[in-house]
Design an enzyme around this catalytic site. Structure first.
Site, PDB file in Angstrom:
ATOM      1  CG  HIS A 192      18.242  64.692  26.301  1.00 34.87           C
ATOM      2  ND1 HIS A 192      19.291  64.533  25.447  1.00 34.87           N
ATOM      3  CD2 HIS A 192      17.721  63.461  26.477  1.00 34.87           C
ATOM      4  CE1 HIS A 192      19.414  63.256  25.126  1.00 34.87           C
ATOM      5  NE2 HIS A 192      18.465  62.593  25.729  1.00 34.87           N
ATOM      6  CB  CYS A 506      10.270  46.734  27.592  1.00 33.30           C
ATOM      7  SG  CYS A 506       9.917  46.245  25.888  1.00 33.30           S
TER       8      CYS A 506
END
Length: 581
Positions: A192, A506
């Site tokens: 992150h 995707c």
């Protein structure tokens, strides 16, 4: 003499500035046995630390600069949710009571158990979620050990921050200080912290290992976040070259910022749909930041991971409804549960792990095997469709019998909701992921029974080439340009075209601007990518002439040699900004 350090390039861009060391002293955690009368006060001390940690994060969120990416707040929200989760809020309390131990030790026990779970996952993205657990636990520990060293002072503007590791909240605080770049000894591209650095446009290099020992406060360094290089004491000629690159970078960023409001149309007038991939409804902030776009992939398995009991119908319905409303009329494509393989949850029992979980009970196979898990999700998605445009997408279909059973279940739930007087969209589109070679080979058969298809290249490439891309011994063979992969993509596109339905992509291939022109040339007109890649993909789309690139893309597919295909791809991308690709 110049000093060169190699690391992992995390965030594109060059930065030149003075080193500012940004280090903590690691908390010293030892076990202490508590008397019975000290247990409840210790639990209160732990709960107070949780509340303070949450208050600190909420306060940090209020200090985010107005021009920051909306992803910044989303990452802080993720850590706030982790503080509230029972795995960090209740399980340590159970350890304190059961083992009569201090709060720090109880938290360490739970931290180590969670880290072991994440380390066992094969998926690199999920594995790096361990870093978020460690960052949240570290924040609580420092509050429990109130005499531990507090965070370092804010660095000067444009400085290059050098640290052992950084949490997403550290990055937010540093961005507030307008630093020039980041260098850490540890960390990887899927953490992150790395994702946040990319979304904020902060040049960053991670995994340098020796940076803390070799770089000193105030010395001038150059970092190249794309090449993964850190240069200290560079001579004037080298510095001048990087300053030129820095000016080109600023011009590129300005061009990309202008992409947000432009239509997604090729140079010769072909309309292209550009949507977003999300994992949590908090990601919608980043979607809105990218423009008025829909969601082509909502990964619902993250609602199940990290908890002991699966979310029930009502909880899922409220989450999906919130996402639908947040998109304000744009489409939301919800993929049903894709657990199993490397994505495991204590809330779902899939039995004993097999030697090859990627080929085992996962995705639609698990959902059809466990109707008690699948039906509440179907009902929740159907109910959410009454609040705006929703599409339901089934993962990892391999056979028409699986599709028929899934469609039967959906029809049954429509009837049940109607009899209960509950609202839903009776014409909600239903589609499927094409991510297994068997599905691509019969894509036309699937297409004739569905409203749309979406190609998941991550698994399609892995299954086609029999290569685990997380295995260092063979990941160099992971090749999106392999003729077999490209043939399966074309079969899927052709099958959908014959059936008259749209097909999207995707997977990671769709989000890599190096492949955008190739995919356009093969006939792809719908891309679903991470929100922070939208500007780059749109940039390539608007500078591509499909009439010219189609023949070149077809020719590339026929080349048997990998090096020839790479050369053909470079020729296909000729004329694009070299800093973009």
């Amino acid at each position: 003499m110049s000093l060169l350090l190699n690391g992992i390039g995390i965030s594109r861009g060059v930065a030149i500035g003075r080193v500012h060391r940004y280090d903590y002293t690691a908390p010293d955690i030892r076990r202490h046995t508590l008397a019975v009368e000290a247990i409840e006060p210790e639990i209160k001390r732990f709960c107070a630390a949780l509340e303070t940690a949450a208050a600190e994060l909420r306060a940090l969120k209020t200090r985010i600069p107005e021009d920051s990416s909306s992803e910044v707040g989303a990452f802080i929200d993720t850590h706030l949710l982790m503080l509230e989760d029972h795995l960090l809020s209740r399980v340590p309390v159970e350890h304190i009571r059961a083992q009569h131990c201090n709060a720090e030790w109880a938290l360490k026990l739970q931290h180590d158990e969670l880290i072991a779970t994440f380390d066992a996952m094969a998926d690199p993205y999920l594995r790096t979620r361990r870093d978020d657990v460690s960052h949240v636990v570290d924040r609580i520990l420092r509050l429990l050990q109130h005499d531990a060293e507090r965070p370092p002072a804010a660095p000067p503007r444009t400085s290059i921050v050098v640290a052992e590791d950084l949490s997403p909240s550290d990055v937010v605080a540093l961005q507030h200080a307008r630093i020039g770049g980041l260098v850490t000894e540890y960390g990887g591209p899927l953490s992150h912290t790395a994702i946040l650095a990319r979304s904020l446009g902060i040049p960053a290099v991670m995994g340098t290992h020796a940076a803390g020992r070799l770089l000193h406060d105030t010395e001038r360094v150059i970092i190249d976040g794309e090449a993964g290089l850190v240069l200290a004491d560079a001579d004037e000629a080298l510095t001048r070259r990087f300053r030129q690159k820095l000016r080109a970078q600023r011009a590129r960023n300005e061009r990309l910022r202008s992409m947000r409001t432009l239509p997604t149309v090729t140079a010769d007038g072909a309309d292209v749909t550009l949507q977003a991939n999300i994992e949590l409804d908090t990601d919608l902030n980043a979607v809105r930041q990218a423009g008025e776009i829909g969601v082509g992939l909502y990964r619902t398995e993250f609602l199940f991971i990290g908890r002991r009991d699966p979310p029930d119908e009502e909880e899922q319905y409220k989450i999906y409804r919130r996402a639908v409303r947040g998109l304000k009329g744009q489409v939301l494509t919800i993929r049903t549960l894709d657990l199993g393989g490397d994505k495991l949850s204590d809330a779902v029992d899939i039995g004993e792990q097999t030697p090859n979980p990627a080929m085992g009970l996962r995705a639609i196979r698990l959902s059809l095997r466990e109707p008690a898990l699948f039906v509440p999700q179907l009902r929740a998605i159907l109910r959410a469709s009454s609040h705006g445009p929703v599409r339901l997408m089934l993962p990892m279909l391999t056979d028409l019998s699986e599709l028929h059973r899934a469609l039967e279940l959906i029809a049954e739930q429509r009837e049940a909701l109607s009899s209960e007087g509950r609202h839903y969209d009776p014409s909600m589109p239903i589609g499927a992921m094409i991510e297994v070679p068997a599905a691509a080979l019969i894509a036309e058969d699937f297409a004739r029974r569905l409203d749309f298809l979406s190609i998941g290249t991550n698994d399609l490439i892995q299954y086609t080439l029999a290569i685990d891309r997380t295995d260092d011994a063979v990941n160099d063979l992971y090749d999106p340009l392999h003729p077999a992969v490209l043939k399966l993509v074309r079969l899927t596109l052709d099958g959908a075209d014959k059936a008259g339905i749209p097909v999207a992509m995707c997977g990671e291939m769709a989000g890599d601007p190096a492949y955008t022109r190739l995919l356009l040339g093969l006939g792809l007109r719908e891309f679903s990518v991470p929100p922070n890649r939208h500007a780059e993909i749109k940039y390539v789309i608007t500078r591509s002439d499909v009439r010219i690139i189609s023949a070149r893309a077809a020719q590339l597919c026929t080349l048997p040699n990998r090096q020839e295909r790479l050369q053909a791809l470079a020729e296909l991308n000729r004329g694009l900004d070299e800093l973009l690709l």
